[in-house]
Design an enzyme around this catalytic site. Structure first.
Site, PDB file in Angstrom:
ATOM      1  N   HIS A 371       0.768  -1.325   0.004  1.00 59.09           N
ATOM      2  CA  HIS A 371       0.018  -0.059   0.152  1.00 59.09           C
ATOM      3  C   HIS A 371       0.959   1.227   0.060  1.00 59.09           C
ATOM      4  O   HIS A 371       0.593   2.074  -0.702  1.00 59.09           O
ATOM      5  CB  HIS A 371      -0.849   0.116   1.073  1.00 59.09           C
ATOM      6  CG  HIS A 371      -1.692   1.278   1.470  1.00 59.09           C
ATOM      7  ND1 HIS A 371      -3.162   1.468   0.842  1.00 59.09           N
ATOM      8  CD2 HIS A 371      -1.477   2.428   1.977  1.00 59.09           C
ATOM      9  CE1 HIS A 371      -3.197   2.695   1.254  1.00 59.09           C
ATOM     10  NE2 HIS A 371      -2.535   3.197   1.692  1.00 59.09           N
ATOM     11  N   GLU A 372       1.875   1.223   0.875  1.00 58.56           N
ATOM     12  CA  GLU A 372       2.781   2.342   0.766  1.00 58.56           C
ATOM     13  C   GLU A 372       3.528   2.570  -0.222  1.00 58.56           C
ATOM     14  O   GLU A 372       3.853   3.613  -0.913  1.00 58.56           O
ATOM     15  CB  GLU A 372       3.783   2.304   2.115  1.00 58.56           C
ATOM     16  CG  GLU A 372       3.000   2.347   3.504  1.00 58.56           C
ATOM     17  CD  GLU A 372       2.235   3.599   3.616  1.00 58.56           C
ATOM     18  OE1 GLU A 372       2.404   4.732   3.076  1.00 58.56           O
ATOM     19  OE2 GLU A 372       1.231   3.680   4.110  1.00 58.56           O
ATOM     20  N   HIS A 375       1.563   4.210  -2.949  1.00 56.64           N
ATOM     21  CA  HIS A 375       1.839   5.924  -2.637  1.00 56.64           C
ATOM     22  C   HIS A 375       2.802   6.401  -3.215  1.00 56.64           C
ATOM     23  O   HIS A 375       2.971   7.448  -4.057  1.00 56.64           O
ATOM     24  CB  HIS A 375       1.838   6.243  -1.026  1.00 56.64           C
ATOM     25  CG  HIS A 375       0.460   6.023  -0.650  1.00 56.64           C
ATOM     26  ND1 HIS A 375      -0.826   6.739  -1.170  1.00 56.64           N
ATOM     27  CD2 HIS A 375      -0.117   5.508   0.497  1.00 56.64           C
ATOM     28  CE1 HIS A 375      -1.993   6.545  -0.341  1.00 56.64           C
ATOM     29  NE2 HIS A 375      -1.493   5.896   0.726  1.00 56.64           N
ATOM     30  N   GLU A 430      -6.082   7.034  -1.212  1.00 59.03           N
ATOM     31  CA  GLU A 430      -6.130   5.891  -0.521  1.00 59.03           C
ATOM     32  C   GLU A 430      -6.711   4.721  -1.170  1.00 59.03           C
ATOM     33  O   GLU A 430      -6.260   3.672  -0.878  1.00 59.03           O
ATOM     34  CB  GLU A 430      -6.825   6.326   0.864  1.00 59.03           C
ATOM     35  CG  GLU A 430      -6.011   7.364   1.832  1.00 59.03           C
ATOM     36  CD  GLU A 430      -4.809   6.544   2.275  1.00 59.03           C
ATOM     37  OE1 GLU A 430      -4.545   5.307   2.440  1.00 59.03           O
ATOM     38  OE2 GLU A 430      -3.735   7.467   2.310  1.00 59.03           O
TER      39      GLU A 430
END
Length: 520
Positions: A371-372, A375, A430
């Site tokens: 997930h990071e 980003h 997100e």
């Protein structure tokens, strides 16, 4: 090889597009006001100064050239005063009278722009009178507000912390590691306490002291420029300055000086506004500023073996996503923290806390790291920081001209709109990062399980522990603290409208649906 940049739904894209469009409009309003302000000041200074100098120099062309030189000198002195204020420990005790005059001048200019705008909009004459009455009535409350905020910042920060207008963790472009000239007294040998006399605090007590201080900062600027550009840069600057003045003189002979004042003022306003925005962008895009926030909130764990294991995990997932592997910073915190810091994928840092690693199993930890990394691949830090420029600029505008009620309303509107639009985009990003993590690991259920685990862990934490700065870097928002009055309204505003993370339940449900679609 799965792509991290998975397409989001049409609804998410539409909301982000509308938010960016709204931010563009309010940012344009703010830039237009500042441009009008700089243009207003430039126009009247050049008009009055050129007329006055024409009486002494004999020709309108020389009068206009002298006015341009004088205006450049005034801007330079004001810049030097602010430079001294933000780069020395004495702060705004350096040249306080000069800075006070600059503040009053900018306030008068903002009132002038307000009058012109109201007049062009066709408002009745009493509208500007109402602005003046409101301004006079708000002087005392505005001063109290500024004093209270400064005291609050002083009480909640370290003595050596840079002021909010300074570039955090990075050297300003005009700063150099050079000694001041011998005629400058920087007050470094003063050993008085904070409440001591002027001598003890090193304040500028006479106009001569102010001149000496500004001369020292001018010397710093000059030596720094020479060190960075060499003699060729100095020669280029001199040629540019002399060429500009020669061009003004020739144009003033070809046309009348009065005809040139307006375009010159517009050009100066454009240069000043662009320079101000460039300084704002530079200060907000400092990677070290974001890392500094982690340094204040966390302590790095001295465990090379665990850090190497985490780095290997990150490199494995980054290779699957075809993105540069960020450096891992393993920090000690019971808060489940995961955050990617950095505006360029190749120079990013991934901060993981002990609380996060201990709370998740391997599948869940992979999902959170993915997930990071999503980003990082999508440049979300840079995007959201860019979207925050209007709000930050509005706050600085309020600090400078907030006593003007029209400016206060404009700054407040821009700040609120900026925060709302940034939150809309942040929530959408997100969801996009969730999709990217699911594509990277091929296991949406793992991220859903991780979010549920972290949300439950935060729910068991005492409310007092969740008020720390560390919770700002969590992958899920902390649980809502119930309020006795207007709880639903507050929850709607601060979670649904201004919150940067979607509700964890919505994200989990979305990921569970994706997992079910993969299995079917």
């Amino acid at each position: 090889m799965p792509s991290v940049r998975s397409s989001s739904s049409v609804g998410l894209r539409a909301r982000m597009a509308l938010a960016v469009a709204a931010l563009t409009v309010v940012a344009a309003l703010l830039v237009a006001f500042e441009g009008l302000l700089f243009g207003f000041v430039s126009y009247w200074f050049l008009l009055l100064a050129s007329g006055l100098l024409e009486l002494f120099l004999g020709t309108a062309a020389l009068g206009l050239v002298g006015a341009v030189v004088g205006y450049a000198a005034v801007l330079g002195v004001v810049f030097l005063a602010y430079h001294a204020a933000v780069t020395t420990e004495r702060g705004f005790d350096v040249a306080p009278n000069l800075l006070g005059y600059a503040f009053v001048g900018s306030l008068i200019a903002s009132l002038g722009v307000t009058f012109v705008v109201l007049d062009r909009l066709g408002t009745p004459g009493w509208a500007f009178a109402l602005v003046l009455v409101t301004l006079v009535a708000s002087v005392y409350p505005f001063m109290l507000f500024q004093i209270a905020r400064e005291r609050s910042e002083d009480d909640g920060s370290d003595e050596d912390e840079d002021p909010p207008w300074a570039t955090e963790g990075d050297e300003a472009p005009w700063q150099v590691d050079s000694d001041s000239p011998p005629w400058v007294d920087d007050g470094s040998d003063d050993d008085g306490d904070e409440n001591g006399s002027d001598d003890e605090r090193g304040l500028d007590r006479t106009p001569l002291d102010t001149v000496r201080t500004l001369a020292g900062h001018a010397w710093t600027l000059l030596t720094g420029f020479v060190d960075r550009t060499g003699l060729l840069g100095v020669a280029g600057a001199l040629v540019l300055a002399s060429g500009t003045l020669a061009g003004v003189y020739v144009a003033a002979i070809r046309w009348s000086a009065d005809e040139l004042v307006r375009p010159l003022a517009a050009l100066i306003a454009l240069v000043l506004t662009t320079g101000h925005l460039a300084a704002l962008v530079r200060s907000e895009l400092a990677d070290s500023a974001a890392l500094g926030a982690f340094d204040e909130a966390y302590r790095t764990v001295e465990d090379p073996e665990r850090r190497r294991a985490l780095q290997a995990r990150v490199e494995r997932l980054a290779a699957q996503a075809d993105v540069p592997a960020p450096r891992v910073r393993f920090v000690a915190s019971t808060e489940p923290t995961a955050a990617a810091v950095g505006y360029r994928p190749g120079e990013s840092t991934l901060v993981l806390s002990t609380g996060l690693v201990e709370a998740l199993d391997d599948r869940e930890l992979d999902a959170v790291v993915a997930h990071e990394l999503a980003h990082v691949a999508n440049h979300d830090a840079a995007v959201l920081t860019a979207l925050s420029f209007p709000r930050v600029n509005a706050e600085r505008l309020f600090d400078r001209y907030g006593i003007n009620p029209v400016v206060s309303l404009l700054a407040g509107f821009v700040a609120l709109t900026g925060r709302f639009c940034t939150a809309v985009v942040a929530r959408a990003r997100e969801y996009v990062a969730d999709d990217g993590a699911a594509a990277m690991t091929g296991d949406p259920a793992a991220l859903a399980s991780a979010l549920e685990t972290l949300d439950a862990r935060l729910g068991r934490r005492p409310t007092e522990d969740l008020r720390s700065a560390a919770t700002a870097f969590g992958i899920v928002p902390p649980p809502w603290e119930e309020h006795r009055f207007f709880d639903r309204t507050r929850r709607l505003i601060f979670r649904r409208l201004l919150g940067t993370h979607p509700a964890t339940e919505d994200r989990v449900e979305r990921l569970r649906r994706a997992a079910a679609e993969r299995e079917s």
